[in-house]
Structure formats: C-alpha cells, structure tokens
Design an enzyme around this catalytic site. Structure first.
Site, short mmCIF file in Angstrom:
data_model
loop_
_atom_site.label_atom_id
_atom_site.label_comp_id
_atom_site.label_asym_id
_atom_site.label_seq_id
_atom_site.Cartn_x
_atom_site.Cartn_y
_atom_site.Cartn_z
N ASP A 33 48.78 96.10 -33.60
CA ASP A 33 50.10 95.82 -34.17
C ASP A 33 50.84 94.78 -33.34
O ASP A 33 50.48 94.50 -32.21
CB ASP A 33 50.94 97.11 -34.16
CG ASP A 33 50.49 98.09 -35.21
OD1 ASP A 33 49.76 97.69 -36.12
OD2 ASP A 33 50.87 99.27 -35.11
N LYS A 55 52.87 93.44 -38.78
CA LYS A 55 53.55 93.19 -40.05
C LYS A 55 54.96 92.65 -39.78
O LYS A 55 55.94 93.36 -39.92
CB LYS A 55 53.60 94.46 -40.88
CG LYS A 55 52.25 94.77 -41.50
CD LYS A 55 52.28 96.03 -42.30
CE LYS A 55 52.25 97.23 -41.39
NZ LYS A 55 52.36 98.50 -42.06
N MET A 166 63.62 102.67 -35.98
CA MET A 166 63.81 101.66 -37.04
C MET A 166 65.20 101.78 -37.66
O MET A 166 65.35 101.59 -38.86
CB MET A 166 62.71 101.82 -38.12
CG MET A 166 61.33 101.53 -37.59
SD MET A 166 60.02 101.90 -38.76
CE MET A 166 59.85 103.66 -38.56
#
Ligand code: SAM
Length: 245
Positions: A33, A55, A166
């Site tokens: 990641d 991503k 997040m």
C-alpha cells in the site's frame, strides 16, 4: 498457491512483528500500500519484485484490480506477500482480499500487525483505556460518509474512548454529530498525524474545536477524557511527583 497477508504496522520498521520481517525477507513479490513506510520496504530482499498498489486519489487501482493482481501473482510465484499498513484486518480490506483469494483457490495466511488505531494514540502518550477515565474503546471510520449518512450514532452519551480512522476530512461533522448525540462539547480530543514516523505531530483541543484544528491525513482522532493525557510528559515529570488526575 498461497499469499501471506502481512501487517506492516503504523510506520517505523522496528514495529513489525518478527514473523512479518521474516516474510518480507523471503518474499519473491511484495504487493504494498501507499502508506507503508520506506523503512519497512527496505527489509524486502533486493531481488524481490515490489508492486505498489496504493490507492491514492486519481490512480487507477480499484480493489477488484488488486484482487485480480494478487491471484495472478500467486499463480506465478511461490512466496507472495500482500503488505498492508497497520493490521490487515483493521480497515485494511484484508477480509475482502482473503475471500477473493480463497474463491480463486489460493491459500491465505494472515500475519497481524500493530494497528495505528492503538499505536497512534500511544505515540502521543495516550492510553486508550485508563482506570477512572475510560472503560473501553471503540474504533470506527469517518470515511465514506455522505450527506444522508450519519457517521456516529449512539456513541455520544457513552464514556468510551473513540478512535476514528480516516476521519480528518469529516472531522467537523463528526464533532457536530457527537455533540448532538450527547457528548459534551468540552470533551478532550487529540489528532495524531503520521504516528511512529519522523514527521509525527499531535494536535489537541476539545470536541467543539475539532473542525478548526489544523490537521492533515493520515491521522488518528481520539475523542474522550484520555485524549487530554500525555503520559510521556508525565513520565518525564515523575521524579517531581507529578501524577495523572
Ligand atoms: C485504510 S486505513 C488502514 C488502517 C490500518 N489497517 C491500520 O490498522 O492501522 C488508513 C487510515 O489509518 C490511519 N493511519 C494509518 N497509519 C497511520 C499513522 N502512521 N499515523 C496516523 N494514522 C494512521 C489513518 O486514519 C488513515 O487514514
């Protein structure tokens, strides 16, 4: 055919488990990641193939694409590591990758990692539970909220520590919802950015100020009485008989 789903921890390589470090040293391919720290990637054997499937905004890697790529690599290499920040099963989509791999007949094993949900607060001297202040902790995400979706319900009135991943983009809204749900506007909050990296930074305040704090992702938001603690400071003062109230 097999894939190891490995937790990379929150940052610094010395927070890897021994099992994770061994897996990285012997892997032929490591699919990683965006948030994995360079010090962790440095442990990968120099002949191994590194595949970055981070991503970030605007890059083309969907979860579906990552699943297919893992299946393809598992068919071509013996030792494939899927390296994910923190713990693979804490908001890491490790469960989805596990299911996709198993459905394709690939064996999967997980190597748990130190999750930023717990290591983030501890980096700022915050214990997520503390006798007399918090009897438990809830880990949740602030991501994926849209105008019709309430991010937090039923957690306002509790005295549990909230650890929000997040949540930076939605922090003003999270604070509004928690206050509307019964959490006092004066509840301490702390935001820990890039925990356990050389650029770690902590901002503190109270819930009503959360939206105005100058903070940047990736970060952990802690809401609750424990967010006012900084035990690293307390320890430094221990000789002068300071204590945590
Ligand atoms: C997709 S989630 C992955 C969480 C990961 N599986 C874990 O267990 O830590 C990404 C979020 O984790 C948090 N995060 C990950 N690493 C962090 C770090 N070193 N410092 C602060 N927050 C971090 C941030 O909230 C970030 O937006």
């Amino acid at each position: 055919m097999s894939v190891l789903l490995v937790g990379a921890g929150p940052g610094s390589a010395d927070l890897l488990t021994l099992r994770a470090a061994r897996a990285l040293e012997s892997a032929q391919v490591v699919v990683h990641d965006r948030l994995v720290d360079p010090s962790v990637l440095a442990l990968v054997h120099r002949d191994a193939r590194l595949v970055n499937v981070g991503k970030g905004p605007g890059d083309g890697y969907t979860q579906e694409h990552i699943n297919l790529q893992l299946i393809d690599l598992a068919q071509r290499y013996e030792r494939v590591v899927r390296l994910k920040g923190g713990d693979p099963f804490v908001f890491g989509r490790g469960g989805e990758e596990w299911l996709a791999l198993r459905a394709a007949g690939v064996d999967v094993e997980v190597v748990p990692g130190v999750t930023s949900a717990l290591a983030g607060p501890s980096a700022a001297g915050i214990p997520v539970t503390h006798r007399g202040l918090s009897r438990g902790v809830v880990i949740l995400t602030g991501h994926g909220a849209d105008d019709d979706h309430v991010v937090v319900t039923g957690l306002g009135r509790s005295e549990l520590t909230l650890v929000i991943l997040m949540g930076v983009a939605q922090r003003a809204r999270l604070a509004r919802e928690l206050i509307a749900d019964g959490r006092p506007a004066s509840t301490p909050v702390a935001v820990i950015e890039r925990a356990w990296t050389s650029s770690q930074r902590t901002r503190r305040g109270v819930l009503r100020q959360l939206g105005e704090l100058d903070v940047h992702a990736p970060a952990i938001i802690v809401v609750g009485a424990v967010a006012a603690l900084d035990l690293s400071e307390t320890l430094a003062l221990a000789g002068s008989s300071a204590s945590v109230a």
